[in-house]
Design a protein around this motif. Sequence first.
Motif, PDB file in Angstrom:
ATOM      1  N   LYS A 169       0.845  -1.208   0.000  1.00  0.00           N
ATOM      2  CA  LYS A 169       0.000   0.000   0.000  1.00  0.00           C
ATOM      3  C   LYS A 169       0.875   1.251   0.000  1.00  0.00           C
ATOM      4  O   LYS A 169       0.619   2.208  -0.735  1.00  0.00           O
ATOM      5  N   ALA A 170       1.910   1.240   0.841  1.00  0.00           N
ATOM      6  CA  ALA A 170       2.816   2.388   0.921  1.00  0.00           C
ATOM      7  C   ALA A 170       3.526   2.605  -0.416  1.00  0.00           C
ATOM      8  O   ALA A 170       3.711   3.747  -0.853  1.00  0.00           O
ATOM      9  N   CYS A 171       3.889   1.521  -1.069  1.00  0.00           N
ATOM     10  CA  CYS A 171       4.553   1.597  -2.367  1.00  0.00           C
ATOM     11  C   CYS A 171       3.612   2.184  -3.419  1.00  0.00           C
ATOM     12  O   CYS A 171       3.994   3.053  -4.198  1.00  0.00           O
ATOM     13  N   SER A 172       2.367   1.732  -3.419  1.00  0.00           N
ATOM     14  CA  SER A 172       1.410   2.209  -4.425  1.00  0.00           C
ATOM     15  C   SER A 172       1.048   3.676  -4.211  1.00  0.00           C
ATOM     16  O   SER A 172       0.704   4.377  -5.156  1.00  0.00           O
ATOM     17  N   LYS A 173       1.138   4.151  -2.972  1.00  0.00           N
ATOM     18  CA  LYS A 173       0.835   5.556  -2.675  1.00  0.00           C
ATOM     19  C   LYS A 173       2.043   6.462  -2.894  1.00  0.00           C
ATOM     20  O   LYS A 173       1.959   7.675  -2.731  1.00  0.00           O
ATOM     21  N   GLY A 174       3.181   5.864  -3.211  1.00  0.00           N
ATOM     22  CA  GLY A 174       4.369   6.661  -3.497  1.00  0.00           C
ATOM     23  C   GLY A 174       5.188   7.009  -2.271  1.00  0.00           C
ATOM     24  O   GLY A 174       6.095   7.841  -2.341  1.00  0.00           O
ATOM     25  N   VAL A 175       4.901   6.372  -1.137  1.00  0.00           N
ATOM     26  CA  VAL A 175       5.664   6.641   0.079  1.00  0.00           C
ATOM     27  C   VAL A 175       7.010   5.930   0.001  1.00  0.00           C
ATOM     28  O   VAL A 175       8.033   6.476   0.414  1.00  0.00           O
ATOM     29  N   PHE A 176       7.000   4.706  -0.534  1.00  0.00           N
ATOM     30  CA  PHE A 176       8.235   3.939  -0.732  1.00  0.00           C
ATOM     31  C   PHE A 176       8.455   3.712  -2.219  1.00  0.00           C
ATOM     32  O   PHE A 176       7.500   3.534  -2.977  1.00  0.00           O
TER      33      PHE A 176
END
Length: 87
Positions: free
Chosen positions: A60-67
């Motif tokens: 989820k964090a990856c898809s939101k651009g956080v990671f």
Amino acid sequence: MANIKSAKKRILVTATKTARNKQIKSKVKTMIKKVDAAVAAGDKELAKANLVQAVSEIDKACSKGVFHKNTAARKVSRLTKAINNIA
């Protein structure tokens, strides 16, 4: 403080995004700690159950651009490797 209206807006937007990213990163760290604690205790079943939740949060964090996607992949890989090394 900025005087230009658009600069003031950017400050507010940046603060909002920073708070959101901080919350997401904190949640991911908590999930990783849960997996690490289960691995340290030697409980493979609990570690696997926590791994599923951790991978979900990392994705989820990856898809939101956080990671970045490679960062997310590295974190998942390290967790999986730790679980597989439990005797």
